[in-house]
Design an enzyme around this catalytic site. Structure first.
Site, PDB file in Angstrom:
ATOM      1  N   LYS B 236       0.834  -1.196   0.000  1.00 47.29           N
ATOM      2  CA  LYS B 236       0.000   0.000   0.000  1.00 47.29           C
ATOM      3  C   LYS B 236       0.873   1.252   0.000  1.00 47.29           C
ATOM      4  O   LYS B 236       1.882   1.300   0.699  1.00 47.29           O
ATOM      5  CB  LYS B 236      -0.873   0.014   1.266  1.00 47.29           C
ATOM      6  CG  LYS B 236      -1.774  -1.199   1.385  1.00 47.29           C
ATOM      7  CD  LYS B 236      -2.324  -1.333   2.799  1.00 47.29           C
ATOM      8  CE  LYS B 236      -3.140  -2.600   2.936  1.00 47.29           C
ATOM      9  NZ  LYS B 236      -3.488  -2.883   4.348  1.00 47.29           N
ATOM     10  N   GLU B 274      -9.613  -7.153   6.423  1.00 47.87           N
ATOM     11  CA  GLU B 274      -9.449  -6.680   5.054  1.00 47.87           C
ATOM     12  C   GLU B 274     -10.462  -7.329   4.112  1.00 47.87           C
ATOM     13  O   GLU B 274     -10.702  -8.534   4.194  1.00 47.87           O
ATOM     14  CB  GLU B 274      -8.038  -7.010   4.546  1.00 47.87           C
ATOM     15  CG  GLU B 274      -6.952  -6.284   5.298  1.00 47.87           C
ATOM     16  CD  GLU B 274      -5.601  -6.372   4.591  1.00 47.87           C
ATOM     17  OE1 GLU B 274      -4.759  -5.506   4.850  1.00 47.87           O
ATOM     18  OE2 GLU B 274      -5.391  -7.307   3.788  1.00 47.87           O
ATOM     19  N   GLU B 288      -8.453 -11.167   4.646  1.00 43.74           N
ATOM     20  CA  GLU B 288      -7.686 -11.659   5.793  1.00 43.74           C
ATOM     21  C   GLU B 288      -7.831 -10.681   6.947  1.00 43.74           C
ATOM     22  O   GLU B 288      -8.388  -9.590   6.791  1.00 43.74           O
ATOM     23  CB  GLU B 288      -6.210 -11.829   5.439  1.00 43.74           C
ATOM     24  CG  GLU B 288      -5.517 -10.528   5.057  1.00 43.74           C
ATOM     25  CD  GLU B 288      -4.033 -10.731   4.751  1.00 43.74           C
ATOM     26  OE1 GLU B 288      -3.533 -11.852   4.891  1.00 43.74           O
ATOM     27  OE2 GLU B 288      -3.375  -9.752   4.394  1.00 43.74           O
ATOM     28  N   ARG B 292      -2.762  -6.694  14.408  1.00 45.04           N
ATOM     29  CA  ARG B 292      -1.733  -5.784  14.924  1.00 45.04           C
ATOM     30  C   ARG B 292      -2.128  -4.345  14.600  1.00 45.04           C
ATOM     31  O   ARG B 292      -3.102  -4.128  13.888  1.00 45.04           O
ATOM     32  CB  ARG B 292      -0.405  -6.074  14.223  1.00 45.04           C
ATOM     33  CG  ARG B 292      -0.582  -6.042  12.707  1.00 45.04           C
ATOM     34  CD  ARG B 292       0.688  -6.135  11.944  1.00 45.04           C
ATOM     35  NE  ARG B 292       0.486  -6.576  10.587  1.00 45.04           N
ATOM     36  CZ  ARG B 292       0.107  -5.820   9.559  1.00 45.04           C
ATOM     37  NH1 ARG B 292      -0.129  -4.535   9.749  1.00 45.04           N
ATOM     38  NH2 ARG B 292      -0.058  -6.319   8.358  1.00 45.04           N
TER      39      ARG B 292
END
Lengths: 172, 452
Positions: B236, B274, B288, B292
């Site tokens: 990204k 996601e 997925e 974190r």
């Protein structure tokens, strides 16, 4: 702890009412430069100057001979490696050099057979190794046709840009 | 319940600086674990103390579970914050923390295992009622043709053992199927030691949209969505919140799906679910979960006013969430541009070196998360992120305009950076309109889209 963004904003509010377009502030812990651009907007450059407070650890007998702060100067061992590697180049040998600095891998994955071994016949676009830089895998190609005469660098070794990885005996 | 007093940060770069800032504000001491390449870094100068992990290569330092846990114990820390990347999603570290009597600031080992394996995560998603990309394992051409007829063309052939974008082959129609399957199986056996292949619907064009969740092991809330479709090599480069042009129902459904998934795991901590949004058919699929803090968390902080690291520490201390869903108010629009040490004009070639000078715009609507300063080395062993420029506006148009202005006022000398690419992107018609798909940046780089 250093200066926060809120601190910087407070300083800028003070400056906005004043006829100054530049401020440099330095303490033992930081150096802040503020500069007003042509459009009136401010730019800041902050440097944190405080020295790291390094704690001793059990495994530090080794660290004592490898000072923490000096390991990061990237260029220091490049000249030695390059000149040593250059000495062996023969007339009909072509050096394959690292396109950029990074870690050299001879195989596509740990445990896999190497791309090439000594004696392997290669074409200019044959992949002969990988250089990992900043988590990116960059293929290294032979560049010339010939046979691998010597592999100079070991798998997993770090190399500066332009280091000789291997030598290729040109095809006649 | 354990009030944390001293946290070891097992990470580097901008996220280490970011975590130190929150800890300082909370009155928590920080110990930064560093490799030999980072002993002099900005976070090392900011942390209350620094402890050496090992040599520069990550395997010998930031990825060494034993070294990290021993460093935390030796430094008298009561918790480890793993940041992102490195060991952040390794159940092994969470387990080792438990064994050493340390708090792991993240989910439980069981939760990390549940989301760390793609097939297992997909199973949990289906059990929680989330849509997954239609597909399944196939053992040859005949089975693949049958399955493709059911799920529809085009399809994507994947190696079961692959990952990170490797071993993926799109197949446009039946004519090319047999050949692709044969090549894919042979390649999968050679490259991954596992000939199994997987066939799924090729969702293209698609958008990458994710939902921020926060759980305490009992209750889960969401903190809105983010769009991360501007990518290069599955990495990204720009993120924004909220995701633009999504439609109210789709947005609400995705947020609900993210909560359902996290609730099924009784998730504790900060996480991101996601999704892949199908631009042509509409609808979305579970991809997925990232267990974190994420690189792009500041855009969520910018529109929610929350300090997500502070909330993460709060639940890690064993507290119940102190926020209800109704407490989450999202206002305005935020965009983050990642500034990487890469040369955009040369296939994003990495550009390690030394920072000669670094200066950023200072405005109340700009946040800069960075660890670079004049004289700082950019070592070749780690990822290339130098800084994150986060800009907030009342709406998306204002945020884009402010980002253009902010980028023009950033200056980083000494290494090549992606700043010119970000300028180009912010000026492009497609990004300006919003809702670009994941192939947009590649097309922009290749000069296939019009410029504003």
């Amino acid at each position: 702890m250093d200066l926060t963004n809120a601190d910087v904003q407070d300083i800028l509010h003070l400056l906005d009412g004043l006829p100054f377009s530049e401020l440099s502030l330095e303490t033992a812990r930081f150096r802040l430069s503020l500069r007003r651009g042509a459009d009136g907007g401010w730019a800041q450059a902050l440097e944190v100057l405080g020295q790291p407070n390094v704690l001793p650890t059990a495994s530090d007998q080794r660290a004592a001979t490898e000072p923490l702060a000096e390991a990061s100067s990237a260029g220091e061992d490049s000249s030695a490696e390059n000149s040593a590697a250059e000495a062996g180049s023969g007339a009909d040998l072509t050096d394959v050099r690292t396109p950029l600095l990074g870690t050299f891998y001879r195989a596509p994955r740990p445990g896999a057979p190497p791309f090439v071994t000594v004696g392997a016949v290669v074409a200019p676009d044959t992949v002969v190794g990988i250089i990992e830089t900043m988590k990116l895998m960059n293929s290294v190609t032979a560049g010339v046709s010939g046979a691998i005469a010597e592999i100079v660098l070991a798998d997993g070794e770090f190399a500066e840009q332009g280091t000789v990885l291997m030598r290729i005996r040109s095809q006649r | 319940m354990a009030v944390l007093r001293r946290i070891l940060i097992a990470n580097r770069g901008e996220i280490a600086v970011r975590i130190i800032r929150t800890c300082a504000a909370l009155g928590i001491e920080t110990v930064l674990a560093v490799s030999d390449a980072d002993g002099d870094s900005m976070p090392a100068r900011l942390a209350d103390a620094v402890v050496r992990l090992g040599p520069a290569p990550p395997a010998a330092s930031y990825l060494d579970v034993k070294a990290v846990v021993s460093a935390a114990v030796a430094a008298g820390a009561d918790a480890i914050h793993p940041g992102y990347g490195f060991l952040s999603e390794k159940a092994q570290l969470a387990t080792a923390c438990e064994a050493a009597g340390l708090v792991f600031i993240g989910p439980t080992p069981v939760q990390l295992d549940a989301v760390g394996d793609k097939v297992r995560a997909r199973g949990h998603a289906e059990a929680a009622g989330l849509p997954t990309v239609p597909g399944g394992a196939v053992d040859g051409t005949a089975a693949a043709a049958d399955l493709a007829a059911v799920i529809g063309w085009p399809v994507l052939v994947k190696a079961v053992g692959g990952g990170g974008g490797r071993g993926l082959r799109p197949v446009p129609g039946p004519a090319a199927l047999a050949d692709t399957i044969a090549v894919a199986m042979a390649e999968a056996a050679g490259a991954f030691g596992d000939p199994r292949i997987y066939l799924e619907r090729y969702v293209h064009p698609g958008r990458h949209v994710e939902v921020q969740v926060l759980g305490d092991g009992e209750r889960v809330i969401h903190v809105g969505d983010r769009d991360c479709s501007v990518q290069r090599r599955y990495q990204k480069l720009v993120e924004e919140a909220p995701a633009p042009l999504l439609g109210d129902k789709l947005r609400a459904d995705m947020r609900q799906a993210a909560i359902a998934f996290a609730e099924r795991l009784r998730y504790r901590g900060l996480g991101t679910v996601e999704f892949l949004v199908d631009c042509e058919r509409g609808g979305f699929y579970f991809l997925e979960m990232n267990a974190r803090i994420q690189v792009e968390h500041p855009v969520t902080e910018a529109i929610s006013g929350l300090d997500l690291v502070a909330e993460q520490i709060w639940v890690a201390e064993g507290n119940r969430l102190r926020l209800g869903q109704d407490d989450i108010e999202l206002t305005g629009h935020a965009i983050e541009c990642r500034i990487n040490a890469e040369d955009w004009s040369d296939s994003f070639r990495p550009s390690p070196g030394t920072i000669a000078a670094a200066s950023f715009p200072a405005e109340s609507w700009i946040r800069v998360d960075t660890h670079v300063q004049a004289g700082a080395p950019v070592p070749p062993w780690y990822d290339s992120l130098l800084a994150k420029l986060i800009v907030t506006g009342r709406d998306r148009a204002e945020a884009v305009a402010r980002m253009r202005d902010a980028l023009a006022r950033c200056q980083i000398d000494g290494v090549a950076t992606t700043l010119p690419m970000q300028v180009e992107l912010m000026n492009s018609d497609g990004f300006g309109s919003g809702g670009v798909d994941t192939s947009y940046l590649d097309r922009l780089v290749l000069g296939q889209v019009s410029h504003g």
